[in-house]
Write an enzyme that holds these catalytic residues in place. Structure first.
Site, PDB file in Angstrom:
ATOM      1  N   ASP A 154       0.829  -1.206   0.000  1.00 58.28           N
ATOM      2  CA  ASP A 154       0.000   0.000   0.000  1.00 58.28           C
ATOM      3  C   ASP A 154       0.872   1.268   0.000  1.00 58.28           C
ATOM      4  O   ASP A 154       2.109   1.188   0.036  1.00 58.28           O
ATOM      5  CB  ASP A 154      -0.901  -0.060   1.245  1.00 58.28           C
ATOM      6  CG  ASP A 154      -2.275   0.549   1.003  1.00 58.28           C
ATOM      7  OD1 ASP A 154      -2.397   1.387   0.101  1.00 58.28           O
ATOM      8  OD2 ASP A 154      -3.205   0.184   1.750  1.00 58.28           O
ATOM      9  N   GLU A 188      -1.056   1.997  -5.115  1.00 59.24           N
ATOM     10  CA  GLU A 188      -0.955   3.440  -4.823  1.00 59.24           C
ATOM     11  C   GLU A 188      -2.159   4.189  -5.392  1.00 59.24           C
ATOM     12  O   GLU A 188      -2.098   5.388  -5.600  1.00 59.24           O
ATOM     13  CB  GLU A 188       0.410   4.017  -5.229  1.00 59.24           C
ATOM     14  CG  GLU A 188       0.834   3.823  -6.656  1.00 59.24           C
ATOM     15  CD  GLU A 188       0.051   4.676  -7.603  1.00 59.24           C
ATOM     16  OE1 GLU A 188      -1.014   4.188  -8.047  1.00 59.24           O
ATOM     17  OE2 GLU A 188       0.496   5.798  -7.936  1.00 59.24           O
ATOM     18  N   TRP A 189      -3.234   3.418  -5.635  1.00 63.60           N
ATOM     19  CA  TRP A 189      -4.570   3.974  -5.950  1.00 63.60           C
ATOM     20  C   TRP A 189      -4.646   4.748  -7.277  1.00 63.60           C
ATOM     21  O   TRP A 189      -5.530   5.571  -7.469  1.00 63.60           O
ATOM     22  CB  TRP A 189      -5.068   4.873  -4.794  1.00 63.60           C
ATOM     23  CG  TRP A 189      -4.649   4.408  -3.441  1.00 63.60           C
ATOM     24  CD1 TRP A 189      -4.904   3.186  -2.900  1.00 63.60           C
ATOM     25  CD2 TRP A 189      -3.891   5.134  -2.455  1.00 63.60           C
ATOM     26  NE1 TRP A 189      -4.362   3.096  -1.634  1.00 63.60           N
ATOM     27  CE2 TRP A 189      -3.738   4.288  -1.337  1.00 63.60           C
ATOM     28  CE3 TRP A 189      -3.337   6.419  -2.401  1.00 63.60           C
ATOM     29  CZ2 TRP A 189      -3.041   4.678  -0.183  1.00 63.60           C
ATOM     30  CZ3 TRP A 189      -2.657   6.813  -1.257  1.00 63.60           C
ATOM     31  CH2 TRP A 189      -2.514   5.944  -0.167  1.00 63.60           C
ATOM     32  N   GLY A 190      -3.649   4.517  -8.143  1.00 61.33           N
ATOM     33  CA  GLY A 190      -3.654   5.241  -9.417  1.00 61.33           C
ATOM     34  C   GLY A 190      -3.126   6.660  -9.288  1.00 61.33           C
ATOM     35  O   GLY A 190      -3.169   7.439 -10.241  1.00 61.33           O
ATOM     36  N   ASP A 210      -9.971   3.687  -3.628  1.00 59.35           N
ATOM     37  CA  ASP A 210     -10.696   2.586  -2.971  1.00 59.35           C
ATOM     38  C   ASP A 210     -12.139   2.462  -3.455  1.00 59.35           C
ATOM     39  O   ASP A 210     -12.902   3.432  -3.438  1.00 59.35           O
ATOM     40  CB  ASP A 210     -10.711   2.791  -1.457  1.00 59.35           C
ATOM     41  CG  ASP A 210      -9.365   2.435  -0.833  1.00 59.35           C
ATOM     42  OD1 ASP A 210      -8.382   2.276  -1.581  1.00 59.35           O
ATOM     43  OD2 ASP A 210      -9.311   2.312   0.402  1.00 59.35           O
TER      44      ASP A 210
HETATM   45  C1  GLA Z   1      -5.951   1.328   1.535  1.00 64.67           C
HETATM   46  C2  GLA Z   1      -6.089   0.340   0.398  1.00 64.67           C
HETATM   47  C3  GLA Z   1      -7.208  -0.649   0.733  1.00 64.67           C
HETATM   48  C4  GLA Z   1      -6.865  -1.362   2.042  1.00 64.67           C
HETATM   49  C5  GLA Z   1      -6.650  -0.353   3.160  1.00 64.67           C
HETATM   50  C6  GLA Z   1      -6.111  -1.005   4.408  1.00 64.67           C
HETATM   51  O1  GLA Z   1      -7.078   2.145   1.662  1.00 64.67           O
HETATM   52  O2  GLA Z   1      -6.357   0.972  -0.813  1.00 64.67           O
HETATM   53  O3  GLA Z   1      -7.369  -1.587  -0.311  1.00 64.67           O
HETATM   54  O4  GLA Z   1      -5.719  -2.143   1.849  1.00 64.67           O
HETATM   55  O5  GLA Z   1      -5.734   0.655   2.780  1.00 64.67           O
HETATM   56  O6  GLA Z   1      -5.864  -0.105   5.418  1.00 64.67           O
END
Ligand code: GLA
Length: 395
Positions: A154, A188-190, A210
Site C-alpha cells: 500500500d 498506490e490507488w492510481g 478505494d
Molecule cells: C488502503 C487500500 C485498501 C486497504 C486499506 C487497508 O485504503 O487501498 O485496499 O488495503 O488501505 O488499510
C-alpha cells in the site's frame, strides 16, 4: 559516412532505444491470467480480521466450488502486524493471529490454495500498523520463510517526496532476492499513473482509488462506486496484459450496498477488463445470489481469457455504455451496461466491436445462457436499470 552505413546506424540506434521498452514487463512468470482469490479488507476491515475468519474462508473456498472455478489466493489485508522487535523483525498481532502466520500459510497451502499478505511502502499502513520502509529486504525474507505467495503493498504514510516507482522497485528487488515466487500487487490507488511505469515492477497495480460498495457515489477523498470506476478504467486498456494488470480494486459482490443487478454488472465488468478477481465478501456466509454471481464460469472464462485484453468502451451515451473485448479465439465479449434509471434497449453493431457488417456469428448470453445462432450485423437486448447484458460473440 555513406548513406547505407548511416541508415544502419539509425536502425541500430532505434533498436537500442526500443530495447529497454520491449523488455519492460515484469518477468517473474506469475499472474499470466488475472489473479483470483479473496481479500479480507472490504468485509472485515481492521477490526474483524483474525485467523479464524481466514481459516474458515479457506475451508469454504476449497469446498464450495470457488477453488474449482479458479479462486486461488487467500489474502490478509491490513492489521495482522503490530510492531518490530529489537532486530527490526515484523511482529505479528498475537491477539488476532495467535498461531502465527507460518501456521496459517501452511493451513491454506494444505487446502491446495495460496497465501497472500499486505504491507505498506511508508512508515505505517493505512490502519497505522508498521510499514516496510527501510525493512524491505528483511520483510521479504520473512514473507518467503512464512510461505507467502502474494504481496500487496500500500501507499499510506509515505515520506514527503517519496517516489512511488523507486519504492516499488525496491520491494520488487527484495522479493526477487528472497527467492520465492510472490505475486506483487502495487496499491498506490492510481495516484501517480502506475500504468505508465508499474508493468516493469508489479504483476498488478491499483488503477483507481478505494472501491465503495455503491453504484454511483464519489467520496471527497477520492473513493468511488462503479460508475466512477468505469470512467477511470476507460482509456488505460493498452497497459494491461498477461503478467501485468490494471487493478480496479477488489470485489464488493455480496457486501450488501448494491442490488443483484448492480453486482452482476460489477462482476461482468471486472471480467471484461481482465481485472484481478479478489472476492471481498464473507464467503462462509453468502447468499445463493452472491454465490451464483461469483461462480459464473462463463463470465470467469472471459476474465481468464489467455489473450488478456482489457475491454474498450466502444460507445457511451448519457444512459448506456457498450464495452468490447477481443478474445483468444477471435471472438468478442461484449457488455451492454445500462447506467440509466429505466430499462432500455441497447444495440451493438458489428462495426462497434470491430467486425464487418456481413459477418455471421453466434451470440451467447453469459447470464441467461441463451444462444442465438447466425446473427448478422448487430444484436440488441433489453437491459434493466444499472444492469448488464454480457454476451460472447463467436464468428
Ligand atoms: C488502503 C487500500 C485498501 C486497504 C486499506 C487497508 O485504503 O487501498 O485496499 O488495503 O488501505 O488499510
Amino acid at each position: 559516412m555513406n548513406i547505407g552505413r548511416k541508415r544502419t546506424c539509425i536502425w541500430v540506434a532505434v533498436f537500442l532505444m526500443l530495447t529497454p521498452v520491449m523488455s519492460k514487463a515484469l518477468d517473474n512468470g506469475l499472474a499470466r491470467t488475472p489473479p483470483m482469490g479473496w481479500n479480507s479488507w472490504n468485509k472485515f476491515g481492521c477490526k474483524g480480521i483474525n485467523e479464524k475468519v481466514v481459516r474458515e474462508t479457506a475451508d469454504q473456498m476449497a469446498s464450495n466450488g470457488m477453488k474449482d472455478a479458479g479462486y486461488e489466493y487467500v489474502v490478509i489485508d491490513d492489521c495482522w502486524q503490530t510492531g518490530r522487535d529489537a532486530q527490526g523483525n515484523i511482529v505479528v498481532d498475537a491477539e488476532k493471529f495467535p498461531s502465527g502466520i507460518k501456521a496459517l500459510a501452511d493451513y491454506i497451502h494444505s487446502k491446495g490454495l495460496k497465501f497472500g499478505i499486505y504491507t505498506d511502502a511508508g512508515t505505517m499502513t493505512c490502519a497505522k500498523r508498521p510499514g516496510s520502509i527501510g525493512h524491505e529486504y528483511q520483510d521479504a525474507r520473512q514473507y518467503a520463510a512464512w510461505g507467502v505467495d502474494y504481496l500487496k503493498e500500500d501507499w499510506c504514510n509515505t515520506l514527503p517526496g517519496q517516489n512511488s516507482e523507486s519504492s516499488y522497485t525496491l520491494m520488487r528487488e527484495a522479493l526477487k532476492a528472497a527467492g520465492r515466487p510472490i505475486v506483487f500487487s502495487i496499491c498506490e490507488w492510481g495516484s501517480t499513473k502506475p500504468w505508465l511505469w508499474a508493468g516493469a515492477i508489479g504483476n498488478l497495480w491499483r488503477a483507481t482509488p478505494d472501491i465503495q460498495d455503491c453504484w454511483d457515489c464519489k467520496r471527497n477523498w477520492g473513493g468511488g462506486g462503479l460508475t466512477q470506476i468505469f470512467d477511470l478504467m476507460d482509456g488505460i486498456e493498452s497497459y494491461s496484459g498477461p503478467g501485468h494488470w490494471n487493478d480496479p480494486d477488489m470485489l464488493e459482490v455480496g457486501n450488501g450496498g448494491m442490488t443483484t443487478d448492480e453486482y452482476k454488472t460489477h462482476f461482468s465488468m471486472w471480467a471484461m477488463w481482465s481485472a484481478p478477481m479478489l472476492a471481498g465478501n464473507d464467503i462462509a456466509n453468502m447468499s445463493s445470489d452472491t454465490k451464483e454471481i461469483l461462480l459464473n464460469k462463463d463470465v470467469i472464462a472471459i476474465d481468464q481469457d489467455p489473450l488478456g485484453q482489457q475491454a474498450r468502451r466502444v460507445k457511451k451515451t448519457a444512459d448506456f455504455d457498450i464495452w468490447s473485448k477481443q478474445l483468444a479465439d477471435g471472438g468478442r465479449a461484449v457488455a451492454l451496461v445500462n447506467r440509466g434509471k429505466t430499462p432500455t434497449k441497447i444495440t451493438a453493431s458489428w462495426t462497434d466491436i470491430g467486425y464487418p457488417d456481413s459477418l455471421t456469428a453466434s451470440v451467447r448470453d453469459l447470464w441467461t445462457k441463451k444462444e442465438e445462432k447466425a446473427v448478422r450485423g448487430s444484436f440488441s437486448a433489453e437491459v434493466p436499470s444499472h444492469g448488464v447484458v454480457m454476451v460472447r460473440v463467436k464468428p
